[in-house]
Scaffold this motif. Structure first.
Motif, PDB file in Angstrom:
ATOM      1  N   ILE A 172       0.852  -1.193   0.000  1.00 43.95           N
ATOM      2  CA  ILE A 172       0.000   0.000   0.000  1.00 43.95           C
ATOM      3  C   ILE A 172       0.886   1.241   0.000  1.00 43.95           C
ATOM      4  N   LYS A 191      -6.082  -1.498  -6.903  1.00 43.43           N
ATOM      5  CA  LYS A 191      -6.744  -0.204  -6.746  1.00 43.43           C
ATOM      6  C   LYS A 191      -5.776   0.912  -7.137  1.00 43.43           C
ATOM      7  N   ASN A 216      -2.299   5.216  -4.330  1.00 47.57           N
ATOM      8  CA  ASN A 216      -3.085   6.452  -4.339  1.00 47.57           C
ATOM      9  C   ASN A 216      -2.147   7.621  -4.624  1.00 47.57           C
ATOM     10  N   GLU A 259      -2.368  -1.438  -3.691  1.00 50.37           N
ATOM     11  CA  GLU A 259      -3.091  -0.167  -3.711  1.00 50.37           C
ATOM     12  C   GLU A 259      -2.104   0.981  -3.916  1.00 50.37           C
ATOM     13  N   ASP A 261       0.452   5.461  -0.341  1.00 50.32           N
ATOM     14  CA  ASP A 261      -0.433   6.627  -0.428  1.00 50.32           C
ATOM     15  C   ASP A 261       0.428   7.888  -0.476  1.00 50.32           C
TER      16      ASP A 261
END
Length: 496
Positions: free
Chosen positions: A262, A309, A287, A285, A264
């Motif tokens: 992940i 994602k 972002n 993921e 972000d």
């Protein structure tokens, strides 16, 4: 090519007054704006906000000196407007690859038959693409320098517009010391998770690289401008939260975080993601929303095959790389509020995609590729606020679609009366359209596969024509025979 009022507010204001000998009337331009044009994204809104913060900008003498100070920016802008838009990242990579191939070929030819004129011309074309990108890059730096220059001019005339609170520096220094102590303690105890969100942190110490057992690191909502290369030492890191900082770039060393799942980096000032991010093959993921990205790494899709994602909304991305079509694990793709001109042709390869948001690309997004109907698992689609005139014929194949937003598009296919009836009406209309296309293709293929039918039709048509001519011939002969005194021409009889 106009300066972005978000990044260059003073320069944008001054450039808007370049063609005026004196500033616009305050009553019309600032204090009494047209209500119809007042919105948080309108240029007039930014002017009002800027002039409220720097009221002396309206002074004629100051504005005149500022206009003269940015004459080089105006000249460069005119040149770039004539040369064209900045090429996208994928075009640049293709040009570099082509130049490398041509150079290799030319070197071989030097030892054989000499230089080929056509290849030299092709090389010059590719070099021109790279040169155009370099000019745009230099223009961006020029804008930044001009903004700083204008701010200095204003401050030298009327003083700084941003007050500095006493004690801020001491508070930050004390806070940094506290953070260092926490990190050192974490490295000793081999902590798996470190939470440092909202600590006004301005930098990360190199000690981060010694925390080998760290699995999750959250340093969001700080004031970080740089992430040190030492982060590569976090070999076991799986979650990294860097959102809401002041980052303008990420280190290439981030590609060494092979276990990262992940990432972000939303709400920063990133203008690009490093190519090395493609090496984070464990990413699930990513972002990168709310930044200043204009492109994604060319090979990102070939490497991040496990990504499920991807959020890249609120950027300035003009095109998605073709490699994104290889992200076959992708389930969520949110690219709203960008400058997308379209989607890669093979977007239908994303057969596991469930949620797709392409809204608010405004006048840039005008069509969807024919393979769009291959997104057979798509459940939610938002393409509102674009310039799409027709949904692709294959749209009728999206059987699992349960949520659809087509607002603010000049749609002709399907007609607006169908769109206004809702999702099911649209699906039914496009399904029937798709079925009609399949039936037409079936009919054409049968004609090609069964030429006997075509030959039979031709035989029947020839027979009918022969009978018709024979009938006409007999009628004429009878007519001529009824007139005994008439002259019968043997040649005419033979023809009839």
């Amino acid at each position: 090519m106009e300066p972005n009022p978000n990044r260059f507010p003073i320069l944008s204001y001054v450039m808007s007054h370049l063609h005026s000998a004196t500033p616009k009337s305050p009553e019309h331009d600032i204090e009494s704006p047209d209500p119809s044009s007042f919105s948080p994204t309108s240029p007039r809104y930014f002017e009002m906000e800027l002039v409220e913060r720097m009221p002396h900008l309206r002074h004629p003498d100051l504005l005149d000196s500022m206009v003269r100070a940015v004459s080089d920016v105006a000249q460069t802008r005119s040149i770039l407007q004539a040369l064209g838009e900045r090429p996208d990242h994928e075009t640049l990579d293709a040009a570099r690859s082509q130049i490398a191939d041509i150079d290799a070929a030319l070197i071989r030819q030097l030892h054989e038959i000499g230089l080929e004129g056509a290849e030299l011309v092709e090389r010059e074309k590719e070099c021109a693409v790279l040169k155009l990108d370099e000019m745009h890059e230099a223009y961006e730096k020029l804008l930044k320098e001009a903004e700083e220059r204008l701010e200095k001019i204003y401050n030298s005339s009327y003083g700084s517009s941003v007050p500095v609170r006493q004690g801020d520096e001491e508070e930050v220094e004390q806070l940094n010391e506290k953070v260092v102590a926490i990190l050192q303690e974490a490295s000793v105890k081999c902590l798996e998770r470190v939470e440092l969100s909202g600590q006004q942190l301005r930098f990360l110490p190199e000690a981060f690289g010694r925390m080998k057992g760290l699995i999750s690191l959250n340093v969001s909502n700080n004031q970080l401008e740089v992430i040190p290369d030492a982060i590569a030492g976090l070999e076991q890191l799986q979650e990294l939260y860097l959102s809401s900082n002041l980052l303008v770039s990420l280190p290439d060393a981030i590609g060494l975080l092979l276990n990262l799942k992940i990432l972000d980096v939303s709400s920063n000032k990133l203008r690009a993601l490093p190519d090395s991010i493609s090496h984070c093959r464990s990413l699930v993921e990513l972002n990168a929303s709310y930044n200043e990205l204009t492109y994604l790494p060319t090979n990102i899709g070939y490497e991040l095959v496990n990504l499920q994602k991807l959020w890249i909304y609120l950027n300035k991305i003009r095109s998605l790389p073709t490699s994104i079509c290889e992200m076959r694990s992708l389930r969520i793709l949110d690219a709203h509020f960008n400058e997308l001109h379209g989607l890669p042709y093979a977007i239908g390869n994303l057969i596991n995609l469930e949620i797709l948001n392409l809204s608010s690309n405004f006048s840039d997004l005008k069509e969807l590729p024919p393979t769009f109907g291959d997104l057979i698992n798509l459940m939610e689609l938002d393409i509102s606020n674009n310039q799409i005139h027709a949904l692709p014929d294959s749209f009728g194949r999206l059987d699992k679609l349960s949520k659809l937003n087509l607002d603010q598009n000049p749609l002709v296919i399907p007609p607006m009366e169908i769109v206004n009836q809702g999702l099911e009406a649209v699906k039914l209309y496009m399904s029937k359209r798709w079925l009609d296309i399949l039936l037409e293709e079936e009919r054409r293929s049968q004609i090609v596969e069964n030429p006997q039918e075509k030959a039979g039709w031709l035989t029947r048509s020839t027979s009918w024509l022969s009978n018709y001519v024979t009938g006409v011939s007999g009628t004429v002969v009878e007519y001529l025979g009824a007139r005994e005194t008439s002259y019968r021409d043997p040649c005419l009889d033979q023809q009839l």
